[in-house]
Write a protein that holds these residues in place. Structure first.
Motif, short mmCIF file in Angstrom:
data_model
loop_
_atom_site.label_atom_id
_atom_site.label_comp_id
_atom_site.label_asym_id
_atom_site.label_seq_id
_atom_site.Cartn_x
_atom_site.Cartn_y
_atom_site.Cartn_z
N MET A 1 -1.55 8.95 -1.12
CA MET A 1 -2.29 10.21 -1.04
C MET A 1 -3.27 10.20 0.12
SD MET A 1 -3.00 10.95 -5.10
CE MET A 1 -4.11 12.32 -4.71
N PHE A 2 -3.93 9.05 0.33
CA PHE A 2 -4.85 8.91 1.46
C PHE A 2 -4.11 9.08 2.78
CE2 PHE A 2 -6.54 6.13 4.79
CZ PHE A 2 -7.84 6.62 4.92
N TYR A 3 -3.01 8.38 2.95
CA TYR A 3 -2.23 8.45 4.19
C TYR A 3 -1.76 9.88 4.45
CZ TYR A 3 -1.84 3.30 3.97
OH TYR A 3 -2.09 1.95 3.93
N SER B 1 0.83 -1.22 0.00
CA SER B 1 0.00 0.00 0.00
C SER B 1 0.86 1.26 0.00
CB SER B 1 -0.95 0.00 1.21
OG SER B 1 -0.28 0.36 2.41
N LYS B 2 2.03 1.17 0.63
CA LYS B 2 2.89 2.35 0.68
C LYS B 2 3.52 2.67 -0.67
CE LYS B 2 5.44 1.08 4.24
NZ LYS B 2 6.47 1.20 5.32
N ARG B 3 3.45 1.73 -1.60
CA ARG B 3 3.95 1.97 -2.95
C ARG B 3 2.83 2.35 -3.92
NH1 ARG B 3 6.70 -2.76 -1.37
NH2 ARG B 3 5.30 -4.06 -2.62
N ASP B 4 1.58 2.29 -3.43
CA ASP B 4 0.43 2.63 -4.26
C ASP B 4 0.13 4.13 -4.15
OD1 ASP B 4 -2.81 3.02 -4.19
OD2 ASP B 4 -2.21 1.52 -5.67
N GLU B 5 0.05 4.80 -5.27
CA GLU B 5 -0.09 6.25 -5.26
C GLU B 5 -1.37 6.71 -4.57
OE1 GLU B 5 1.10 10.07 -5.65
OE2 GLU B 5 2.23 8.26 -6.07
#
Length: 254
Positions: A148-150, A140-144
């Protein structure tokens, strides 16, 4: 915007609207920002109280999250209810916030009138999820979109918040496994459990999960309601926002 003190740390909260008090509790890796649109709609009829749990959003950061995370978050809610003189209150908790909401109702039933618990795992950890949580979070940390959500939820240090949450989930599963300290049979406030039949985190692992788990919980509690949405993802509160708003209002006004 205000803060209250919990165990020497500053917990962010804010209010909007007028009427009976309604707490909105965010889920894991999120903050009260997740309720940006929904809060305004509830504020038409309620005094809405938003909270960023410690380590999230605009609250003080923690070096690591408590292992018994959702119980500690419930204690923060109870602390704020008492500090603000809000009680008795209604609570809507989504995902991890639902676990905190149920814990608050079990621990301080005199302060809680009604609970809506949305899109949560039940009484115990969902092994199929926790076994892969580290790998899934790294992805998830590699998903754009996730990044953006985080960032929207927490700001520049979002990655540390996500890592702290991942580690708390892993340690809780290994050492505790149960979300509630008191038996469900002792829960007194009215409760509505909600979810989506298409929840990508839960029902993708077990179709019919909510029917089985929520049904077992309601039988133990001895009262309560279940409402499942045919469509939408996780959490149902946001993916079915208009329908959820209508259903929750009927419950809160009953």
């Amino acid at each position: 915007m205000s803060y209250f003190n919990y165990q020497g740390k500053n917990v962010f909260y804010e209010e909007m609207g007028n009427g009976s008090p309604l707490f909105l509790l965010h889920g894991n890796t999120a903050s009260s920002n997740m309720f940006y649109e929904m809060a305004g709609k509830y504020a038409e009829h309620h005094r809405v109280i938003l909270i960023d749990f410690l380590g999230h959003g605009r609250s003080d950061r923690l070096a690591q999250f408590p292992v018994d995370l959702w119980f500690d978050e419930a204690m923060q809610v109870i602390g704020l209810i008492k500090a603000g003189g809000y009680g008795p209150v209604d609570i809507i908790g989504s995902s991890g916030g639902a676990l905190a909401a149920v814990n608050a109702a079990l621990e301080a039933p005199e302060l809680v009138r009604r609970v809506i618990a949305d899109s949560f795992e039940g009484e115990t950890t969902l092994k199929a999820f926790t076994q892969n949580v580290v790998e899934d979070r790294e992805a998830s940390k590699r998903d754009e979109n996730a990044r953006m959500f985080y960032y929207y939820m927490h700001g520049d240090d979002w990655e540390q918040v996500v890592d702290n949450d991942t580690e708390a989930i892993r340690r809780h599963d290994e050492t505790i496994g149960k979300f509630f300290h008191k038996p469900l049979e002792t829960l007194k406030p009215d409760i509505l459990m909600t979810g989506s039949k298409k929840d990508e985190f839960i029902c993708a692992l077990e179709p019919g999960f909510f029917e089985r788990v929520y049904g077992d919980m309601i039988r133990k509690i001895g009262h309560g309601e279940i409402h499942l949405f045919e469509t939408g993802g996780h959490p149902a509160m946001l993916s079915n926002s208009e329908a959820f708003l209508e259903r929750s209002r009927r419950f809160l006004e009953s």
